[in-house]
Design an enzyme around this catalytic site. Structure first.
Site, PDB file in Angstrom:
ATOM      1  N   ASP A 164      -8.245  -7.314   1.279  1.00 56.58           N
ATOM      2  CA  ASP A 164      -7.205  -7.472   2.296  1.00 56.58           C
ATOM      3  C   ASP A 164      -7.770  -7.004   3.621  1.00 56.58           C
ATOM      4  O   ASP A 164      -8.666  -6.163   3.666  1.00 56.58           O
ATOM      5  CB  ASP A 164      -5.965  -6.639   1.959  1.00 56.58           C
TER       6      ASP A 164
ATOM      7  N   ASP B  91       0.860  -1.185   0.000  1.00 59.51           N
ATOM      8  CA  ASP B  91       0.000   0.000   0.000  1.00 59.51           C
ATOM      9  C   ASP B  91       0.897   1.236   0.000  1.00 59.51           C
ATOM     10  O   ASP B  91       2.099   1.153   0.227  1.00 59.51           O
ATOM     11  CB  ASP B  91      -0.993  -0.013   1.158  1.00 59.51           C
TER      12      ASP B  91
END
Length: 376
Positions: A271, A89
């Protein structure tokens, strides 16, 4: 490259080809924030329980051990001994959620480290450079994740800035991928849709970023305070305006019932820290929903966590024994429950893929929701 193999209603069964292998979708990405799953779970364990993709955190790895260290060690794949896809990320969510003091400007964000308080700057270019050093398979664009609810005027300005940042991310990624010392010069970039709970802002932003021909698209800024109904409403609004030939990733959403509902709306990637975090506290997922092994009723329970489950914990140990390990504060307790929960999630995704392949996903979803009874 994403290949759509089959649809069952709006649910999509696909394959996403990456420099580190083919991902079968829908997929759940196992979260290893600092290049490891919390709960003493190794990369070898992840392979044994069917994990396809590992997710690591740009913000945390930038602070510890430092992305330059990871680069010198050959990138994340070599560093953590994992040869399958890794998504990193952008660090944006952590900058906005962990930093008590932050200052957002056009060039990026000034914030204080949650570890030692030192002042750090991160913008689109910095995020891309860090992720390039980490050499992940998929990098996420740097964006601002606003809280829900947030004033409309602020959300509009934030989304406009996030779009400008996305253009800068793409330009910097292209530059980095062309450099001779870049470890992964085929690093992929996903853009992130934002807009709070305002459907019209979300739709307009989705249309804008869809034109940028990115490798994939994420829906961000959900699971941060809004109701499940609002979440589903936003997914319904956004998905039709994202390219059908690219994967769609719903960031940070991992309650099993939410996953089923999102798959039913066309989402491919998920996720969440939930399975590992719950496992570390004796909360485990079963066919009947989530249970707490610390409850007294499991003291003499000789059944596995979930009968029929093929995970390492269920094949060898009883609820009674694992409960004892927690009471005795043995590390093995956490490890077994985290392994079980991650297996549960990866197995759930395999069942979802089979249901879409067989065109019975609607029936599968309704059956699972009924079995869980609101407990998962």
């Amino acid at each position: 490259m994403y290949k759509l193999l089959k649809k069952s209603g709006k649910a999509r069964r696909g394959e996403f080809t990456t420099p580190h292998g083919v991902i079968q979708t829908p997929v759940f990405m196992n979260v290893g924030t600092l290049a490891a799953i919390k709960g003493a779970v190794s990369s070898m364990d992840l392979k044994e329980i069917g994990c396809q993709v590992e997710l690591s955190n740009t913000y945390h790895l930038h602070l510890r051990p430092g992305d330059e260290v990871v680069k010198k060690m050959g990138g994340l794949h070599k560093f953590m001994n994992w040869d399958r896809p890794i998504l990193t990320d952008s660090g944006g969510f952590q900058v906005f959620s962990l930093s008590k003091i932050r200052k957002i400007q056009e060039e990026g964000v000034y914030f204080n480290s949650h570890i030692d308080g030192r002042k750090i700057f991160m913008g689109p270019e910095e995020s891309m450079r860090i992720q390039s050093n980490l050499a992940s398979t998929i990098a996420m664009a740097f964006d601002e994740c606003v809280e829900n609810p947030a004033p409309r005027e602020y959300v509009e300005k934030s989304v406009e800035r996030t779009t400008r940042w996305l253009h800068r991310c793409k330009d910097e990624m292209n530059r980095l991928n062309s450099l001779p010392d870049t470890i992964n010069n085929k690093q992929m970039l996903f853009g992130i849709n934002q807009g709070g709970t305002y459907e019209d802002i979300r739709i307009e932003h989705a249309k804008t970023i869809a034109k940028m021909d990115l490798d994939g698209y994420a829906i961000g800024g959900l699971a941060v305070g809004e109701s499940h109904e609002d979440m589903y409403r936003i997914i319904d609004a956004v998905v039709p305006h994202l390219p059908e030939d690219k994967p769609i990733y719903l960031m940070g959403v991992g309650i099993p019932s939410n996953i089923l509902e999102a798959v039913d709306r066309g989402v491919d990637f998920f996720d969440c820290v939930l399975p590992a975090r719950n496992g570390r506290h004796a909360h485990v997922f079963t066919k009947e929903g989530k249970i707490n092994l610390l409850n007294a009723k499991f003291e003499l329970d000789d059944k596995p966590i979930d009968e029929g489950c093929q995970c390492p914990a269920c094949k060898h140990y009883t609820r009674s024994y694992i409960r004892h390990l927690f009471k005795a504060k043995e590390m093995l307790a956490m490890r077994l429950c985290v392994l079980h929960n991650l297996y549960f999630y990866n197995n759930l995704m395999e069942e979802i893929r089979d249901a879409i392949d067989g065109d019975y996903f609607k029936e599968y979803k309704e059956r699972k929701l009924k079995e869980w009874g609101g407990r998962a």
